[in-house]
Write a protein that holds these residues in place. Structure first.
Motif, PDB file in Angstrom:
ATOM      1  N   HIS A   1       0.821  -1.212  -0.159  1.00 19.59           N
ATOM      2  CA  HIS A   1      -0.068   0.156  -0.015  1.00 19.59           C
ATOM      3  C   HIS A   1       0.713   1.363   0.080  1.00 19.59           C
ATOM      4  O   HIS A   1       0.566   2.397  -0.643  1.00 19.59           O
ATOM      5  CB  HIS A   1      -0.969   0.029   1.291  1.00 19.59           C
ATOM      6  N   ARG A   2       2.094   1.361   0.847  1.00 18.51           N
ATOM      7  CA  ARG A   2       2.768   2.125   0.720  1.00 18.51           C
ATOM      8  C   ARG A   2       3.548   2.536  -0.517  1.00 18.51           C
ATOM      9  O   ARG A   2       3.325   3.638  -0.993  1.00 18.51           O
ATOM     10  CB  ARG A   2       3.943   2.053   1.899  1.00 18.51           C
ATOM     11  N   ALA A   3       4.081   1.600  -1.150  1.00 21.10           N
ATOM     12  CA  ALA A   3       4.630   1.748  -2.515  1.00 21.10           C
ATOM     13  C   ALA A   3       3.584   2.116  -3.655  1.00 21.10           C
ATOM     14  O   ALA A   3       4.125   2.811  -4.594  1.00 21.10           O
ATOM     15  CB  ALA A   3       5.164   0.374  -2.843  1.00 21.10           C
ATOM     16  N   ALA A   4       2.472   1.884  -3.482  1.00 21.77           N
ATOM     17  CA  ALA A   4       1.322   2.287  -4.362  1.00 21.77           C
ATOM     18  C   ALA A   4       1.051   3.875  -4.117  1.00 21.77           C
ATOM     19  O   ALA A   4       0.124   4.316  -4.685  1.00 21.77           O
ATOM     20  CB  ALA A   4       0.018   1.458  -4.507  1.00 21.77           C
ATOM     21  N   GLY A   5       1.504   4.512  -3.132  1.00 24.90           N
ATOM     22  CA  GLY A   5       1.339   5.831  -2.814  1.00 24.90           C
ATOM     23  C   GLY A   5       0.361   6.330  -1.743  1.00 24.90           C
ATOM     24  O   GLY A   5       0.114   7.536  -1.404  1.00 24.90           O
ATOM     25  N   ALA A   6      -0.173   5.356  -1.240  1.00 23.64           N
ATOM     26  CA  ALA A   6      -1.253   5.394   0.073  1.00 23.64           C
ATOM     27  C   ALA A   6      -0.400   5.873   1.173  1.00 23.64           C
ATOM     28  O   ALA A   6       0.632   5.541   1.359  1.00 23.64           O
ATOM     29  CB  ALA A   6      -2.065   4.176   0.118  1.00 23.64           C
ATOM     30  N   VAL A   7      -0.914   6.755   1.973  1.00 27.53           N
ATOM     31  CA  VAL A   7      -0.136   7.399   3.195  1.00 27.53           C
ATOM     32  C   VAL A   7      -0.564   6.556   4.339  1.00 27.53           C
ATOM     33  O   VAL A   7      -1.933   6.209   4.429  1.00 27.53           O
ATOM     34  CB  VAL A   7      -0.884   8.907   3.449  1.00 27.53           C
ATOM     35  N   GLU A   8       0.578   6.082   5.184  1.00 32.35           N
ATOM     36  CA  GLU A   8       0.203   5.275   6.301  1.00 32.35           C
ATOM     37  C   GLU A   8      -0.554   6.241   7.539  1.00 32.35           C
ATOM     38  O   GLU A   8       0.328   7.215   7.680  1.00 32.35           O
ATOM     39  CB  GLU A   8       1.359   4.797   6.706  1.00 32.35           C
ATOM     40  N   ILE A   9      -1.379   5.812   8.166  1.00 31.81           N
ATOM     41  CA  ILE A   9      -1.990   6.736   9.189  1.00 31.81           C
ATOM     42  C   ILE A   9      -1.371   6.210  10.490  1.00 31.81           C
ATOM     43  O   ILE A   9      -1.179   5.182  10.796  1.00 31.81           O
ATOM     44  CB  ILE A   9      -3.649   6.259   9.374  1.00 31.81           C
ATOM     45  N   ASP A  10      -0.745   7.727  10.969  1.00 36.13           N
ATOM     46  CA  ASP A  10       0.280   7.343  12.085  1.00 36.13           C
ATOM     47  C   ASP A  10      -0.327   7.561  13.545  1.00 36.13           C
ATOM     48  O   ASP A  10      -0.156   8.420  14.272  1.00 36.13           O
ATOM     49  CB  ASP A  10       1.424   8.227  11.992  1.00 36.13           C
ATOM     50  N   LEU A  11      -1.631   6.627  13.993  1.00 36.07           N
ATOM     51  CA  LEU A  11      -2.370   7.121  15.109  1.00 36.07           C
ATOM     52  C   LEU A  11      -1.806   6.094  15.972  1.00 36.07           C
ATOM     53  O   LEU A  11      -1.775   4.649  15.822  1.00 36.07           O
ATOM     54  CB  LEU A  11      -3.622   6.936  14.951  1.00 36.07           C
ATOM     55  N   ALA A  12      -1.357   6.414  17.313  1.00 38.95           N
ATOM     56  CA  ALA A  12      -0.509   5.365  18.356  1.00 38.95           C
ATOM     57  C   ALA A  12      -1.734   4.560  19.144  1.00 38.95           C
ATOM     58  O   ALA A  12      -1.383   3.318  19.276  1.00 38.95           O
ATOM     59  CB  ALA A  12       0.369   6.184  19.044  1.00 38.95           C
ATOM     60  N   ASP A  13      -2.650   5.105  19.399  1.00 38.76           N
ATOM     61  CA  ASP A  13      -3.760   4.353  20.273  1.00 38.76           C
ATOM     62  C   ASP A  13      -5.096   4.142  19.525  1.00 38.76           C
ATOM     63  O   ASP A  13      -6.205   4.434  20.147  1.00 38.76           O
ATOM     64  CB  ASP A  13      -3.788   5.111  21.613  1.00 38.76           C
ATOM     65  N   VAL A  14      -5.043   3.319  18.675  1.00 38.22           N
ATOM     66  CA  VAL A  14      -5.974   2.515  18.099  1.00 38.22           C
ATOM     67  C   VAL A  14      -5.843   1.140  17.920  1.00 38.22           C
ATOM     68  O   VAL A  14      -5.964   0.643  16.866  1.00 38.22           O
ATOM     69  CB  VAL A  14      -6.336   3.135  16.824  1.00 38.22           C
TER      70      VAL A  14
END
Ligand code: GTP
Ligand code: PEP
Length: 215
Positions: free
Chosen positions: A168-181
């Motif tokens: 998903h990252r290589a395809a250009g999607a942005v990783e959601i960086d939430l700590a507490d989910v």
């Protein structure tokens, strides 16, 4: 992304494999209760999605009549598992149906394996996803993906299975960086995963079954 919509609403597309074939990695410890557990986990996942304020509709893609009926009773809209060619084609089919039904909503594919998911967690993840054309949430081990979202107008190209975080990252999607989910990241494939989900606190369907099995 410019033009972020803070109150963007979403169609959740949740794939559910035929119950008889589901959760094969739990076959040894669970025996004949495996299909029942798959449905309980999917039910808790769908329930949390239905309760989430940012979710406009939950579409379940499944070829399983029992799952379709039970999840419709919880408020989901079931569609057939077409073209019956595995997970990503099923998600693309569900997404086409989602866009036809609600063109203004974003489309978010999410695993049905999240028994500890909370509606409030999902709401925060979707709020973060609305800031990008496409975004995803990695699973607890950091190898796979539990959720992939495309904002309205963005191409929906899910790349689930295997090392899908990198895909998903290589395809250009942005990783959601939430700590507490933690509930949104904890998908259940193995007995150890199930134990960890139970520690986080599972929804009522899974809790009832685990209680019956004295798990
Ligand atoms: N509709 C549909 N959903 C699928 C298909 N394959 C997997 N899924 C769903 O995709 C998500 C991730 O599934 P997996 O972990 O690959 O499969 P699983 O049945 O949960 O577990 P295993 O049998 O142990 O691989 C779950 O929500 C599954 O129900 C498919 O062919 N069609
Ligand atoms: C489908 C996936 O995961 P799993 O098979 O581990 O449920 C994935 O992470 O893309």
């Amino acid at each position: 992304m410019t033009g972020v919509v803070d109150d963007q609403r979403w169609s959740l597309v949740i794939p559910v494999k035929r119950l008889a074939a589901a959760k094969s990695r739990l076959a040894a410890p669970l025996g004949r209760h495996r299909a029942e557990l798959a449905l309980a986990i999917a039910s808790d996942t769908v329930m949390a999605a239905v309760e989430c304020p940012r979710v406009a509709e939950v579409i379940v893609v499944t070829g399983d009549p029992l799952a379709a009926g039970a999840l419709a009773d919880l408020g989901a809209h079931p569609v057939a598992d077409e073209p019956d060619a595995g997970l990503n084609p099923a998600l693309r089919h569900g997404a086409r149906s989602a866009v036809r039904r609600r063109p203004d909503a974003g489309v978010c594919a999410m695993s049905a394996d999240l028994p500890a998911l909370r509606a409030a967690e999902l709401d925060r993840v979707l709020a973060a996803a609305a800031r990008h054309a496409t975004a995803f949430l990695a699973d607890t081990p950091g190898v796979g993906t539990t959720l992939y979202a495309a904002s309205p107008g963005a191409a929906f190209r899910p790349g689930f299975e295997g090392s899908s975080r990198l895909r998903h990252r290589a395809a250009g999607a942005v990783e959601i960086d939430l700590a507490d989910v933690p509930g949104a990241r904890r998908d259940v494939d193995t007995l150890a995963d199930l134990r960890e989900a139970a520690r986080l606190g599972v929804g009522p369907h899974t809790a009832k079954l685990l209680g019956r099995l004295s798990f």
